[in-house]
Design an enzyme around this catalytic site. Sequence first.
Site, PDB file in Angstrom:
ATOM      1  N   LYS A 231       0.733  -1.110  -0.136  1.00 45.10           N
ATOM      2  CA  LYS A 231      -0.153  -0.295  -0.032  1.00 45.10           C
ATOM      3  C   LYS A 231       0.984   1.374   0.036  1.00 45.10           C
ATOM      4  O   LYS A 231       1.583   1.480   0.956  1.00 45.10           O
ATOM      5  CB  LYS A 231      -0.961   0.119   1.263  1.00 45.10           C
ATOM      6  CG  LYS A 231      -1.677   1.175   1.165  1.00 45.10           C
ATOM      7  CD  LYS A 231      -2.808   1.300   2.075  1.00 45.10           C
ATOM      8  CE  LYS A 231      -3.645   2.695   1.873  1.00 45.10           C
ATOM      9  NZ  LYS A 231      -3.133   3.656   1.240  1.00 45.10           N
ATOM     10  N   ARG A 251      -6.816  12.014  -7.502  1.00 42.16           N
ATOM     11  CA  ARG A 251      -8.050  11.634  -7.310  1.00 42.16           C
ATOM     12  C   ARG A 251      -9.211  12.569  -6.870  1.00 42.16           C
ATOM     13  O   ARG A 251     -10.372  12.384  -6.730  1.00 42.16           O
ATOM     14  CB  ARG A 251      -7.958  10.626  -5.790  1.00 42.16           C
ATOM     15  CG  ARG A 251      -8.806   9.529  -5.650  1.00 42.16           C
ATOM     16  CD  ARG A 251      -8.921   9.000  -4.307  1.00 42.16           C
ATOM     17  NE  ARG A 251      -9.732   9.546  -3.586  1.00 42.16           N
ATOM     18  CZ  ARG A 251      -9.800   9.337  -2.163  1.00 42.16           C
ATOM     19  NH1 ARG A 251      -9.058   8.606  -1.421  1.00 42.16           N
ATOM     20  NH2 ARG A 251     -10.564   9.942  -1.254  1.00 42.16           N
ATOM     21  N   GLU A 279      -0.201   5.281  -8.217  1.00 49.28           N
ATOM     22  CA  GLU A 279       0.224   6.239  -7.160  1.00 49.28           C
ATOM     23  C   GLU A 279       1.478   7.352  -7.698  1.00 49.28           C
ATOM     24  O   GLU A 279       2.384   6.584  -8.143  1.00 49.28           O
ATOM     25  CB  GLU A 279       0.668   5.402  -6.002  1.00 49.28           C
ATOM     26  CG  GLU A 279       0.554   6.146  -4.847  1.00 49.28           C
ATOM     27  CD  GLU A 279      -1.014   5.923  -4.009  1.00 49.28           C
ATOM     28  OE1 GLU A 279      -1.813   4.985  -4.557  1.00 49.28           O
ATOM     29  OE2 GLU A 279      -1.120   6.346  -2.852  1.00 49.28           O
ATOM     30  N   ARG A 395     -16.702   0.770  -2.841  1.00 49.82           N
ATOM     31  CA  ARG A 395     -17.477  -0.318  -2.921  1.00 49.82           C
ATOM     32  C   ARG A 395     -16.932  -1.361  -1.866  1.00 49.82           C
ATOM     33  O   ARG A 395     -15.825  -1.672  -1.892  1.00 49.82           O
ATOM     34  CB  ARG A 395     -18.070  -0.968  -4.279  1.00 49.82           C
ATOM     35  CG  ARG A 395     -18.812   0.095  -5.046  1.00 49.82           C
ATOM     36  CD  ARG A 395     -19.827  -1.074  -5.668  1.00 49.82           C
ATOM     37  NE  ARG A 395     -19.462  -2.223  -6.165  1.00 49.82           N
ATOM     38  CZ  ARG A 395     -19.037  -2.730  -7.162  1.00 49.82           C
ATOM     39  NH1 ARG A 395     -19.381  -1.694  -8.432  1.00 49.82           N
ATOM     40  NH2 ARG A 395     -18.563  -3.773  -7.721  1.00 49.82           N
ATOM     41  N   LYS A 401      -7.560  -2.159   2.006  1.00 53.55           N
ATOM     42  CA  LYS A 401      -6.465  -1.707   2.606  1.00 53.55           C
ATOM     43  C   LYS A 401      -6.040  -2.543   3.896  1.00 53.55           C
ATOM     44  O   LYS A 401      -6.917  -2.400   4.829  1.00 53.55           O
ATOM     45  CB  LYS A 401      -6.350  -0.273   2.566  1.00 53.55           C
ATOM     46  CG  LYS A 401      -7.721   0.553   2.885  1.00 53.55           C
ATOM     47  CD  LYS A 401      -7.249   2.098   2.735  1.00 53.55           C
ATOM     48  CE  LYS A 401      -8.383   2.833   3.076  1.00 53.55           C
ATOM     49  NZ  LYS A 401      -8.496   4.204   2.761  1.00 53.55           N
TER      50      LYS A 401
END
Lengths: 538, 335
Positions: A231, A251, A279, A395, A401
């Site tokens: 992550k 984002r 990212e 969703r 994560k």
Amino acid sequence: MKRFAALYAALDRTTGTAEKVRALADYFAAAPAADAAWALSFLIGRRPRRPVPTARLKRWAAEAAGIPEWLFAACYETVGDLAETITHLLPPERVEAGPLRPLSAWIEETLLPLRGLPEERQREAVLAAWRAMDSAERLAWNKLITGGFRVGVSQRLVVRALAARLGVEAAAVAQRLMGAWTPGEAFWERLGAACTDDADASRPYPFCLAHPLEEGPEALGPAAEWLAEWKWDGIRAQLVRRGGRVFVWSRGEELVTEKFPEIAAAAAGLPDGCVLDGEILAWREGRPLDFARLQQRIGRKDLTAKVLAEAPAVFMAYDLLESDGRELRAQALSERRAALAALLSAAGGPVLLLSPQLSAPDWPALAALREQARGRGVEGLMVKRLFSAYGVGRRRGDWWKWKLAPLAVDAVLVYAQPGRGRRATLYTDYTFAVRDGEALVPFAKAYSGLTDAEIRDVDRFVRANTTERFGPVRAVKPELVFEIAFEAIRPSPRHKSGVAVRFPRIARRRPDKRPAEADTLATLKSLLHAPAPPPAAS
Amino acid sequence: MKPIAHLIELTESGMHCREGGFFVDPWRPVERAVVTHAHFDHTRLGCGSYLATPETALLMKARLGPDLHVRTLRYGEEIDANGVRLSLHPAGHILGSAQVRLERNGEVWVVTGDFKRAADPTCAHFAPLRCHGLVTESTFGLPVFRWPTADAVTTEISDWWRRNAAEGRPSLLLAYSLGKAQRILAGVDASIGPIFTHGAIEPMTRVYREAGISLPPTRAVAAATGRRELAGALVLAPPAAEGSAWTGSLAKASRAFASGWMQIRGNRRRRALDRGFVLSDHADWSALLQTVAESRAERVWITHGYAEELARFFKEKGLAAEALRAGQMAEEADA
């Protein structure tokens, strides 16, 4: 200028989104094109380079108010905002029915030329401007010349209001706001053009968002059905390559292409008609730099060679949403990943990286990998269902994560100082210490994590228990204990405690603990991990 | 110039007149207390005896209990306390608020208490006094605090209320229950709609009416007050009541706060208010300067608020000024 000042006051006054959009729409409907274009550029955060050094403004304002500079400083400390402080201190406005001067004239003929003037001429111009304005105008003007113009409206909100006013799709408006443009009538016309072919090419897909995994991963079923990867702690973004151009969307649906020229340049090597999800990271020698470095870089207006060298950016791709002009979102993640890997092996490079897929036979093995996260500068693991389509929004079910729990110690409040802006009259910024024998050693500053009621409570404590003052900072009786959480810790010779913690925040108050029960420096240092090797490239 | 005898000294319990044998607005229970006005931070329970204006006495009894023994002294009336001549004079802060004037052997000291010089139909107007030594408050002792006229502010409040009423929304106005609330009542355009007040305000308003202050009719707001009745109404409540259960029926209300602190945008934004009205019962910067100048005091002591800053400012102007470190009291300034 009056209309713009009224807009500023209206936006500043309300907390409601609907009212803000209404105020923006009213303004754009009424303002002349050149004014509207300037207002727009300020509203979306473009600022003229600061035309006058702040120190001069302070001096001139103190002079105009007839007060010594130390008193100006005391006022500034109380108000917490330079533009507002000056506005309050200037002599009462004169009622002068002069000709109404539009915003564009103030900016183009007064503000922008200030930069090149000798100090004395600057002073005359600024004082004359203050004299010609009422107090609402002064505040908006001061916000502009101090470079502190912020009104708590997101670019998205501005774009929404603008789109409604111009009758053009919001995405097209956002796209047209990109790049270098000079506010003025010509730009305003281009912004409202009806044909949106130009904008369609840039459009990203809605981002698929993950849910935090609160409990163990076993409930997700066999580990083999899942893809695991690190992550990353960066800026989520989509890289859009279409029509011979490159667009980088964050984002927040903000175009950030210009903020990352190295990514844009690298993406130019991608085949036309593809969209990558991933990212943005500051990256050096095979591992991510602190998020703070990236943040610092975003804050910089001028991307000098030095800035680029200090925090070089990469795009860590983990999904492929479009390829060869064909949308792939309905395909299984496993297929999209295969296509992404193929694409990047051909067109990737040191700036366009593929987020490695972590292979582990089962959940315990993945959990073990997750434990390495901190040492690798990542936040934990992402777990995604291999056969899932790319969903819209947050969703439940397919993307998880699995973050590391933060580190935490119990520490004692030792210093407090007032916040800035809306928190300027409350003691909201705290310094915390751990015990070292009889002494208390400060190790972290934190100012988030408390409710408003708790903040008021601590504020009262600070005022009633001040032992010493150093300017705005108060030393307080060591009495209150808080649990301080942080993401990482590393040795730091620059800090008295010998360690620096990353993203410290107040997890909760510990009214059950006395200072003598707070954690020790030794405990804190025991949390130091040796840095792990960089993540292996795949 | 002859040396000035200090008629006032600062002790652990607050401002003390040793010669007269009494304290002014003590912080701890003492034998004899002179009370400048009825706000809680100036009235300590448990003192042997109290001296105050008749209006302050009524307000203290309404707040602290009818059995409280308060000796009263009208504005301008003088008594002798062990050779110190003591009199009370209008401070313009709230109903009954007084400055304390002390005189002995030709030396005059004045303690302003909390005061303001702006117009207020609900209390006697501030009386400037000449003295050798002045003890002044400084709650708003910075030049950023400059009040608009009270008329302009009450007009703003009425306009806000009128607009909300037209939309069928209640107008919730937070204001200190003693003084500020009544000043607003006296100033707003009561023809706009019904006025409700919180349970902490109603008894104070009653005392104002008993004292002959003319105020528009008000009704007590309670949990039982229906949504329909409140639509279009002005509801006055103390700041502390914000967020408590009874504000439930006011969920849709436009929320505002009337206070000198609203001069600073940060204060308004922090509370996420719809409006902040700059209305204070304290002196602003220019009123503080005017008061000190008119007193012609040779020595100025400053309490409450920005004491250090104001003292330094006066000292640089050549005046013997000093900030009184009033411990916690200095930080509890109501506004």
